[in-house]
Design a protein around this motif. Structure first.
Motif, PDB file in Angstrom:
ATOM      1  N   UNK A  21       0.840  -1.198   0.000  1.00  0.00           N
ATOM      2  CA  UNK A  21       0.000   0.000   0.000  1.00  0.00           C
ATOM      3  C   UNK A  21       0.872   1.244   0.000  1.00  0.00           C
ATOM      4  N   UNK A  22       1.923   1.199   0.887  1.00  0.00           N
ATOM      5  CA  UNK A  22       2.810   2.361   0.967  1.00  0.00           C
ATOM      6  C   UNK A  22       3.521   2.585  -0.374  1.00  0.00           C
ATOM      7  N   UNK A  23       3.975   1.487  -0.973  1.00  0.00           N
ATOM      8  CA  UNK A  23       4.692   1.609  -2.244  1.00  0.00           C
ATOM      9  C   UNK A  23       3.761   2.072  -3.358  1.00  0.00           C
ATOM     10  N   UNK A  24       2.485   1.667  -3.259  1.00  0.00           N
ATOM     11  CA  UNK A  24       1.542   1.992  -4.329  1.00  0.00           C
ATOM     12  C   UNK A  24       0.941   3.387  -4.177  1.00  0.00           C
ATOM     13  N   UNK A  25       1.132   4.000  -3.034  1.00  0.00           N
ATOM     14  CA  UNK A  25       0.471   5.276  -2.761  1.00  0.00           C
ATOM     15  C   UNK A  25       1.451   6.419  -2.491  1.00  0.00           C
ATOM     16  N   UNK A  26       2.224   6.800  -3.493  1.00  0.00           N
ATOM     17  CA  UNK A  26       3.039   8.007  -3.279  1.00  0.00           C
ATOM     18  C   UNK A  26       2.145   9.230  -3.207  1.00  0.00           C
ATOM     19  N   UNK A  27       2.647  10.294  -2.657  1.00  0.00           N
ATOM     20  CA  UNK A  27       1.911  11.568  -2.653  1.00  0.00           C
ATOM     21  C   UNK A  27       1.878  12.054  -4.098  1.00  0.00           C
ATOM     22  N   UNK A  51      13.111  16.721 -11.016  1.00  0.00           N
ATOM     23  CA  UNK A  51      13.900  16.731  -9.781  1.00  0.00           C
ATOM     24  C   UNK A  51      13.186  16.029  -8.632  1.00  0.00           C
ATOM     25  N   UNK A  52      11.865  16.208  -8.557  1.00  0.00           N
ATOM     26  CA  UNK A  52      11.103  15.545  -7.488  1.00  0.00           C
ATOM     27  C   UNK A  52      11.197  14.033  -7.635  1.00  0.00           C
ATOM     28  N   UNK A  53      11.028  13.544  -8.847  1.00  0.00           N
ATOM     29  CA  UNK A  53      11.016  12.097  -9.033  1.00  0.00           C
ATOM     30  C   UNK A  53      12.411  11.487  -8.939  1.00  0.00           C
ATOM     31  N   UNK A  54      13.453  12.328  -9.126  1.00  0.00           N
ATOM     32  CA  UNK A  54      14.831  11.863  -8.891  1.00  0.00           C
ATOM     33  C   UNK A  54      15.140  11.794  -7.399  1.00  0.00           C
ATOM     34  N   UNK A  55      14.668  12.784  -6.645  1.00  0.00           N
ATOM     35  CA  UNK A  55      15.086  12.915  -5.241  1.00  0.00           C
ATOM     36  C   UNK A  55      14.105  12.332  -4.233  1.00  0.00           C
ATOM     37  N   UNK A  56      12.865  12.154  -4.662  1.00  0.00           N
ATOM     38  CA  UNK A  56      11.859  11.552  -3.766  1.00  0.00           C
ATOM     39  C   UNK A  56      11.188  10.371  -4.461  1.00  0.00           C
ATOM     40  N   UNK A  57      12.002   9.425  -4.978  1.00  0.00           N
ATOM     41  CA  UNK A  57      11.420   8.315  -5.744  1.00  0.00           C
ATOM     42  C   UNK A  57      10.501   7.475  -4.860  1.00  0.00           C
TER      43      UNK A  57
END
Length: 331
Positions: A21-27, A51-57
């Motif tokens: 669930x955690x992996x499937x539910x990014x903000x 940049x967001x998807x690089x640093x907060x994958x």
């Protein structure tokens, strides 16, 4: 003897499901805007996503919706307040119903150039405006340059009297309406997505935009003349829903804030060169004649439009106007 094993398996299964669930539910951050991707704002939105998807994958996912593909400029603010989008970057002209102070940026001939705009936006007075709407659930995260505005029309505009009787498209801004009334032109409110067709069909005869908007929306194909007036600024405020922003995990919010500062610096650095490139593309297209004003002609436009300052001085605040004027002097 099976009970401990079953409990262990159930616990492991529960952990696995929680992990899935955690992996499937990014903000999810939906970033909606009304301009083309080949503009300072369009490029900024794409850089933010990268940049967001690089640093907060896995933690944050950014969806960018350009060219009014999700919400037009008449609906995006409402969508933000309802939580249907999380980031928008409206032009500074869009905020008058939330704070009158931001009408400052629409005052004609207030800033000499984009460097003066930049100095004011970085000043304590400029930074305080980012937080001026938090009681309305709007948090400003940064200023993004688009550029100085040029006048376009289907007749040459050299002197203020040339604008008389023309219908100019304006954003929903009382200051911009008064700006055109000051030269006896007729302002017409119209959403950005409708401007090309409005110019093409003659619903409006003229507009005001930075070079990048004129080129990316092909307005130069339906406007015979563009006067390099640099009479005002069209910049954006990157904003978010205050409740959404304050509800983010502190580590995520801190990283997003760092990314926004980085993207803002890059957008503002690139905006001027992109406008100059698009000006050259318009010249190369040979569809519009570019009119350069003499210093005397520019002063005539300034003198004709400056009474607008007085009309809005009480609402904006005379001290704020003075601080903006002071930014014209390089430190």
């Amino acid at each position: 003897m099976f009970e401990p094993v079953l409990k262990a398996l159930a616990f492991a299964f529960a952990l696995g499901v929680a992990g899935l669930v955690q992996a499937a539910d990014p903000i999810v951050i939906k970033f909606s805007h009304v301009v083309a991707e080949h503009t300072p704002k369009g490029q900024g939105a794409l850089l933010f996503k990268k940049l967001v998807e690089e640093r907060l994958p896995g933690k944050v996912k950014v969806e960018v919706y350009p060219n009014s593909s999700l919400f037009g400029d008449g609906k995006e603010m409402e969508a933000l307040l309802l939580g249907d989008v999380q980031l928008i970057a409206p032009s500074l002209a869009k905020f008058e119903q939330y704070t009158k102070q931001l009408q400052l940026f629409d005052l004609p001939f207030l800033f000499n150039d984009i460097q003066a705009v930049d100095r004011f936006q970085r000043s304590p007075e400029g930074q305080s405006l980012l937080k001026s709407m938090e009681s309305k659930n709007i948090t400003g995260l940064g200023y993004w340059h688009n550029g100085m505005k040029q006048l376009s029309a289907n007749k040459p505009l050299r002197d203020p009297k040339d604008a008389r009787g023309l219908k100019f498209r304006v954003q929903a801004s009382a200051v911009l309406e008064e700006q055109f009334k000051a030269v006896r032109a007729n302002p017409r409110k119209m959403s950005f997505a409708e401007v090309y067709q409005g110019l093409q069909t003659g619903v409006v005869n003229g507009a005001e935009n930075p070079w990048s908007n004129i080129y990316s929306q092909k307005m130069h194909e339906v406007q015979k003349y563009i006067t390099e007036s640099n009479h005002g600024v069209l910049d954006y405020m990157l904003i978010t829903n205050t409740k959404f922003w304050n509800g983010l995990p502190p580590d995520v919010r801190s990283e997003l804030d760092k990314i926004i500062q980085e993207v803002t610096a890059e957008v503002n650095k690139q905006a001027d060169s992109l406008n100059q490139q698009d000006k050259q593309r318009i010249i190369a297209a040979k569809t519009s004649e570019i009119i350069e004003l003499t210093p005397e002609q520019r002063n005539e436009w300034r003198d004709a439009m400056k009474p607008v300052w007085k009309k809005f001085e009480a609402e904006i605040g005379p001290d704020l106007i003075k601080a903006a004027e002071a930014a014209n002097q390089a430190q």
